[in-house]
Design a protein around this motif. Structure first.
Motif, PDB file in Angstrom:
ATOM      1  N   UNK A  54      45.325  37.224  43.753  1.00  0.00           N
ATOM      2  CA  UNK A  54      46.027  38.080  42.797  1.00  0.00           C
ATOM      3  C   UNK A  54      47.100  37.277  42.060  1.00  0.00           C
ATOM      4  N   UNK A  55      47.852  36.464  42.791  1.00  0.00           N
ATOM      5  CA  UNK A  55      48.866  35.626  42.155  1.00  0.00           C
ATOM      6  C   UNK A  55      48.207  34.668  41.162  1.00  0.00           C
ATOM      7  N   UNK A  56      47.100  34.101  41.562  1.00  0.00           N
ATOM      8  CA  UNK A  56      46.368  33.165  40.695  1.00  0.00           C
ATOM      9  C   UNK A  56      45.999  33.829  39.371  1.00  0.00           C
ATOM     10  N   UNK A  57      45.518  35.062  39.423  1.00  0.00           N
ATOM     11  CA  UNK A  57      45.134  35.772  38.205  1.00  0.00           C
ATOM     12  C   UNK A  57      46.344  36.293  37.448  1.00  0.00           C
ATOM     13  N   UNK A  58      47.388  36.711  38.174  1.00  0.00           N
ATOM     14  CA  UNK A  58      48.583  37.235  37.506  1.00  0.00           C
ATOM     15  C   UNK A  58      49.291  36.152  36.700  1.00  0.00           C
ATOM     16  N   UNK A  59      49.076  34.891  37.049  1.00  0.00           N
ATOM     17  CA  UNK A  59      49.633  33.806  36.251  1.00  0.00           C
ATOM     18  C   UNK A  59      49.036  33.786  34.845  1.00  0.00           C
ATOM     19  N   UNK A  60      47.820  34.302  34.719  1.00  0.00           N
ATOM     20  CA  UNK A  60      47.200  34.392  33.400  1.00  0.00           C
ATOM     21  C   UNK A  60      47.810  35.538  32.617  1.00  0.00           C
ATOM     22  N   UNK A  61      47.851  36.709  33.251  1.00  0.00           N
ATOM     23  CA  UNK A  61      48.460  37.883  32.622  1.00  0.00           C
ATOM     24  C   UNK A  61      48.631  38.969  33.670  1.00  0.00           C
ATOM     25  N   UNK A  62      49.526  39.889  33.374  1.00  0.00           N
ATOM     26  CA  UNK A  62      49.701  41.024  34.280  1.00  0.00           C
ATOM     27  C   UNK A  62      48.406  41.804  34.399  1.00  0.00           C
ATOM     28  N   UNK A  63      47.689  41.937  33.286  1.00  0.00           N
ATOM     29  CA  UNK A  63      46.438  42.691  33.296  1.00  0.00           C
ATOM     30  C   UNK A  63      45.417  42.056  34.225  1.00  0.00           C
ATOM     31  N   UNK A  64      45.294  40.728  34.141  1.00  0.00           N
ATOM     32  CA  UNK A  64      44.328  40.046  34.999  1.00  0.00           C
ATOM     33  C   UNK A  64      44.681  40.229  36.469  1.00  0.00           C
ATOM     34  N   UNK A  65      45.972  40.134  36.801  1.00  0.00           N
ATOM     35  CA  UNK A  65      46.389  40.331  38.185  1.00  0.00           C
ATOM     36  C   UNK A  65      46.158  41.756  38.647  1.00  0.00           C
ATOM     37  N   UNK A  66      46.444  42.717  37.764  1.00  0.00           N
ATOM     38  CA  UNK A  66      46.254  44.131  38.117  1.00  0.00           C
ATOM     39  C   UNK A  66      44.783  44.444  38.334  1.00  0.00           C
ATOM     40  N   UNK A  67      43.929  43.906  37.473  1.00  0.00           N
ATOM     41  CA  UNK A  67      42.492  44.139  37.610  1.00  0.00           C
ATOM     42  C   UNK A  67      41.959  43.484  38.879  1.00  0.00           C
ATOM     43  N   UNK A  68      42.482  42.307  39.203  1.00  0.00           N
ATOM     44  CA  UNK A  68      42.097  41.635  40.440  1.00  0.00           C
ATOM     45  C   UNK A  68      42.473  42.493  41.647  1.00  0.00           C
ATOM     46  N   UNK A  69      43.660  43.087  41.605  1.00  0.00           N
ATOM     47  CA  UNK A  69      44.080  43.993  42.671  1.00  0.00           C
ATOM     48  C   UNK A  69      43.157  45.198  42.782  1.00  0.00           C
ATOM     49  N   UNK A  70      42.667  45.687  41.649  1.00  0.00           N
ATOM     50  CA  UNK A  70      41.707  46.794  41.659  1.00  0.00           C
ATOM     51  C   UNK A  70      40.409  46.365  42.340  1.00  0.00           C
ATOM     52  N   UNK A  71      40.001  45.125  42.097  1.00  0.00           N
ATOM     53  CA  UNK A  71      38.803  44.614  42.758  1.00  0.00           C
ATOM     54  C   UNK A  71      38.976  44.544  44.263  1.00  0.00           C
ATOM     55  N   UNK A  72      40.175  44.144  44.710  1.00  0.00           N
ATOM     56  CA  UNK A  72      40.454  44.073  46.152  1.00  0.00           C
ATOM     57  C   UNK A  72      40.419  45.468  46.764  1.00  0.00           C
ATOM     58  N   UNK A  73      41.015  46.441  46.079  1.00  0.00           N
ATOM     59  CA  UNK A  73      40.982  47.821  46.578  1.00  0.00           C
ATOM     60  C   UNK A  73      39.548  48.329  46.669  1.00  0.00           C
ATOM     61  N   UNK A  74      38.710  47.937  45.716  1.00  0.00           N
ATOM     62  CA  UNK A  74      37.303  48.325  45.768  1.00  0.00           C
ATOM     63  C   UNK A  74      36.614  47.697  46.969  1.00  0.00           C
ATOM     64  N   UNK A  75      36.975  46.443  47.270  1.00  0.00           N
ATOM     65  CA  UNK A  75      36.419  45.791  48.448  1.00  0.00           C
ATOM     66  C   UNK A  75      36.834  46.492  49.730  1.00  0.00           C
ATOM     67  N   UNK A  76      38.094  46.923  49.798  1.00  0.00           N
ATOM     68  CA  UNK A  76      38.568  47.665  50.970  1.00  0.00           C
ATOM     69  C   UNK A  76      37.833  48.987  51.122  1.00  0.00           C
ATOM     70  N   UNK A  77      37.494  49.601  49.995  1.00  0.00           N
ATOM     71  CA  UNK A  77      36.733  50.848  50.048  1.00  0.00           C
ATOM     72  C   UNK A  77      35.361  50.592  50.662  1.00  0.00           C
ATOM     73  N   UNK A  78      34.764  49.453  50.329  1.00  0.00           N
ATOM     74  CA  UNK A  78      33.469  49.091  50.916  1.00  0.00           C
ATOM     75  C   UNK A  78      33.609  48.898  52.425  1.00  0.00           C
TER      76      UNK A  78
END
Length: 214
Positions: free
Chosen positions: A26-50
């Protein structure tokens, strides 16, 4: 909210906030933009749902019963995290000027500001960690009251976990973005990028080595 839910929420919050591959990517992507970090966090939450769905379905129990399958998933997850780390470190070799006087090396050029890639990286990093499924398999049943329907309660617990992940990783992305001006200075950015690259590489190597030693 009953006492069991309060206790579960505290434990789950600690597990979600624990530094690891999810936090680092998430930090790696947030360095690009807040949006990229936020979307990455959404992907992690989706993984936790799985993972929670697998625990409910009993698939996580299969991972315990079939060590070879568990080790195979560990190797896949470790390999993915390792290549993210190596790519992050490799991008340090190619500094280039970008608007605003910040070097391109300060932001990994392998992670564009589009939605698909950070979402995929967050999801794959999390979902290929079989230990998460085992954690939920052992944790969730302890917070299902005896005699009550298991499915509704387990779904509620899964919702709590995913909500905590969404809140936490959005906060991480926001913090990195707020510190962006300082973090994207050439020296600070390269140092942070190197740190995340080393962390991802070490985590990936650990995931690869562990099944080989057991």
């Amino acid at each position: 909210m009953d006492g069991q839910l309060i206790a579960f929420t505290g434990i789950a919050a600690g597990l979600v906030a624990m530094p690891g591959a999810d936090f680092t990517v998430v930090v790696r992507n947030a360095l690009v933009s807040r949006r990229a970090g936020a979307v990455c966090g959404l992907g992690i939450a989706s993984g936790l749902l799985v993972h929670t769905a697998l625990a409910v379905a009993g698939v996580a129990a299969v991972l315990v019963a079939v060590p070879a399958l568990f080790h195979a998933l560990q190797l896949l997850g470790g390999g993915y995290v390792l290549q993210l780390g190596v790519r992050t470190l490799w991008s340090l070799r190619r500094p280039a000027a970008v608007p605003g006087g910040v070097q391109a090396a300060a932001v990994p050029d392998e992670v564009p500001a589009e939605v698909a890639r950070p979402l995929r990286q967050g999801f794959v990093t999390n979902v290929l960690n079989p230990k998460a499924s085992l954690t939920f398999l052992s944790l969730l049943p302890q917070f299902v009251p005896s005699g009550s329907p298991a499915l509704p309660r387990t779904l509620l617990l899964a919702l709590i976990v995913c909500t905590l992940a969404l809140v936490w990783f959005q906060a991480v992305a926001l913090l990195v973005d707020r510190l962006g001006r300082w973090l994207r200075r050439p020296r600070a950015a390269r140092g942070l990028q190197a740190g995340t690259g080393v962390a991802l590489t070490a985590l990936g190597a650990a995931l690869l080595i562990e099944p080989l030693l057991t």
